[in-house]
Scaffold this active site. Structure first.
Site, short mmCIF file in Angstrom:
data_model
loop_
_atom_site.label_atom_id
_atom_site.label_comp_id
_atom_site.label_asym_id
_atom_site.label_seq_id
_atom_site.Cartn_x
_atom_site.Cartn_y
_atom_site.Cartn_z
N ALA A 350 0.84 -1.19 0.00
CA ALA A 350 0.00 0.00 0.00
C ALA A 350 0.88 1.24 0.00
O ALA A 350 0.63 2.19 -0.73
CB ALA A 350 -0.92 -0.01 1.22
N LYS A 351 1.95 1.20 0.79
CA LYS A 351 2.86 2.34 0.84
C LYS A 351 3.49 2.61 -0.52
O LYS A 351 3.74 3.74 -0.89
CB LYS A 351 3.95 2.09 1.87
CG LYS A 351 3.44 2.09 3.30
CD LYS A 351 4.60 1.95 4.25
CE LYS A 351 4.10 1.60 5.65
NZ LYS A 351 5.17 1.16 6.51
N VAL A 352 3.82 1.56 -1.26
CA VAL A 352 4.40 1.77 -2.59
C VAL A 352 3.45 2.60 -3.43
O VAL A 352 3.86 3.57 -4.07
CB VAL A 352 4.64 0.43 -3.31
CG1 VAL A 352 5.17 0.69 -4.70
CG2 VAL A 352 5.61 -0.42 -2.53
N GLU A 354 1.23 4.69 -2.44
CA GLU A 354 1.23 6.07 -1.96
C GLU A 354 2.37 6.91 -2.51
O GLU A 354 2.20 8.08 -2.82
CB GLU A 354 1.35 6.09 -0.42
CG GLU A 354 0.05 5.80 0.30
CD GLU A 354 0.30 5.46 1.76
OE1 GLU A 354 1.33 5.88 2.30
OE2 GLU A 354 -0.55 4.76 2.34
N THR A 355 3.55 6.33 -2.56
CA THR A 355 4.71 7.14 -2.90
C THR A 355 5.01 7.16 -4.39
O THR A 355 6.00 7.71 -4.80
CB THR A 355 5.96 6.61 -2.18
OG1 THR A 355 6.15 5.24 -2.55
CG2 THR A 355 5.80 6.70 -0.68
#
Lengths: 356, 356
Positions: A350-352, A354-355
């Site tokens: 999920a963080k991937v 986001e960034t």
């Protein structure tokens, strides 16, 4: 019996992934009924340009679909083919002579900037460019000369499932069109896929085997090798079990030292020449006492410790990978549930997003 | 202090592997002094035939050398390039149109029947064939139109070390010859390699970190990516630790979910564009609290948990992989010794050799 009584049906862990897995027979049917004529037309226009060399560009799950296409291009169409090392263009600015080269970029979203940049560079270098995506309105489709829509519908789960099988089928129909074949071998797939997906109980029993596994090895040869790679990726991104995938030939060149009765092995035994070429590897694994689970014909499952029997009678070898991955997607899902995790929520992915 | 007093010097575990690792500076010098003129002559004869596409064929360690050559061919020479899926020829009997294609087969022994068969088929299909081997008298050299001897001398250890760096240097000089370069960037390598190999104490300290590791992840981008793959293979075939290798870009497409503070990461940070392209991945790994060990310039090591600083000042990016692998070979050796195993005797590999 397996539902948690206190959970609401729409908040079950993995419900997004399981819903998308279940759509696969309908997606395959949609490609065959609605997508095939346009894929054939695109293939004919590309074939008329007589490309001599094929490059495939992709990342992640789509890279495994690209590898499947590489086998199709080499075996069915007889053209030399390579997978792109994208950084040579995006990081090193390599400018290659790509005249007479067909560059096929495979991407679920069609939105990744490096794929777009790489495809633009290929087109500028003289390549015939074709995007295979699940988004006809994507930047990748826009910069490519040709586009094929894999018609899988929106994919929301982080682990890609229906877009993978949709990419495989679209790429099969493409190569059939390029070589002047009729793609008839794919017609049996939607019904067979439904039959496989109904056998959740069998997969759940297999999953119990891996609940406490600390590592896994997946192997195959030929058309089934992309299945081994995609299954390893799926297992890792959902359950976090380190899953190593090797072609059977490469497994004997070193990594076999790592395989013993604490490293379970899953072999994808495609019925046909790939499965035949894998036999010496299977014999070695049985000889070492490996815990060998087979995905393939019933006769191959019977010679292993356990497995999942696929319908292979009358199914051409080159389309079997579209069925082979289904029990392995289900296995990744079930192992993850068994380990108390949520297949819809991999820790870092999920963080991937986001960034990006 | 680390020697076992009761062991005879010539029966130490790993003595064959460590002896061959130590030969590497001399092997590199031999290639530069004795091999380079013939490699250049071969390259000029091939370049005169004006190949338009390149295919590389190899297995195991040599496959990682082939991947290094793929980056060289694309970035330095500007030709589209692919790695062969050998089973398309050997299992499926694919007959491709290989006119204008240079097929480079890389093999330490030059004796593997599938490599010989694949190369024969390529030559029959119109390819220009070049074998890069450590055995000028091998069947592979015999069936290939051109041959380059990597001059590493007999290799007896099962984990290949000196033939890998020899293959890298020979392939670098080949591509330099193909594109009309002078290969001067390689001249510094023998002395620098000697300096790296003398730093065993540093590597032994790093090895302590992995003595109880249950899995490892290796990553890099660009020219350093083959180093990550070869280091993973070396660690697996000696220590049996499951070691997964990913390009930094692919790591973000799924496997990152598996990386946390119990999955140590080794990043090979090549000084140049590859290392620059890896920076976002390194930031993500630091942000996740990963145990990050860096092989690269001192400034990159200083930003990690630990590492091994390589001499990179004045060393062209494209030849850094020939140094990068050295501390990782040593690490595989030292980790295996620390775990009480023998790097010269991987469990299954000897049997592979018997049954070949």
């Amino acid at each position: 019996m397996s539902a948690t009584p206190t959970a609401r049906p729409d908040s079950r862990p993995g419900r997004i992934m399981s819903g998308e897995m279940a759509e696969q027979p309908a997606v395959l049917r949609r490609i065959l009924e609605e997508g095939a004529p346009r894929i054939r037309e695109t293939a004919e226009r590309i074939a008329a340009r007589a490309p001599r060399f094929v490059l495939l560009t992709a990342r992640g799950t789509s890279d495994n679909a690209a590898l499947y296409a590489k086998y199709l291009v080499e075996v069915l169409w007889g053209k030399p083919c390579g997978l792109t090392s994208m950084s040579t263009t995006t990081a090193y600015g390599a400018r290659q002579d790509l005249r007479d080269v067909l560059v096929i970029t495979v991407s679920q979203s069609g939105g990744s900037p490096d794929l777009v940049a790489s495809t633009e560079a290929a087109r500028a270098a003289g390549a015939i460019t074709l995007a295979v995506t699940n988004n006809a309105g994507s930047p990748l489709a826009a910069v490519s000369e040709f586009h094929i829509d894999v018609l899988a519908g929106p994919e929301k789960a982080l682990p890609a499932t229906k877009t993978y099988t949709a990419e495989l089928l679209a790429l099969y129909l493409l190569v059939e069109g390029l070589r002047g074949g009729d793609g008839a071998a794919a017609k049996v797939l939607p019904d067979l896929a439904r039959g496989v997906l109904e056998r959740q109980g069998e997969v759940r029993a297999l999953a119990a085997r891996y609940r406490f596994a600390e590592r896994m090895v997946l192997t195959s040869r030929g058309f089934g090798y992309p299945t081994a790679k995609e299954a390893a990726l799926k297992l890792m991104e959902t359950s976090y079990i380190p899953a190593l995938s090797y072609s059977g030939a490469d497994l004997l060149h070193g990594p076999l030292a790592m395989v013993d009765n604490i490293s379970p092995v899953i072999a994808i035994v495609t019925e046909g020449r790939g499965g035949e070429a894998l036999q010496p590897v299977l014999e070695r694994l049985r000889g070492r006492g490996a815990d060998l689970v087979v995905i393939g014909a019933q006769s191959e499952v019977d010679r292993a410790c356990a497995g999942f029997a696929l319908p292979t009678g009358g199914v051409a070898e080159e389309v079997q990978p579209i069925l082979e991955i289904l029990p392995l997607q289900m296995l990744a899902y079930e192992v993850t549930i068994a380990r108390g995790q949520d297949p819809d929520a991999p820790r870092a992915l999920a963080k991937v997003t986001e960034t990006r």
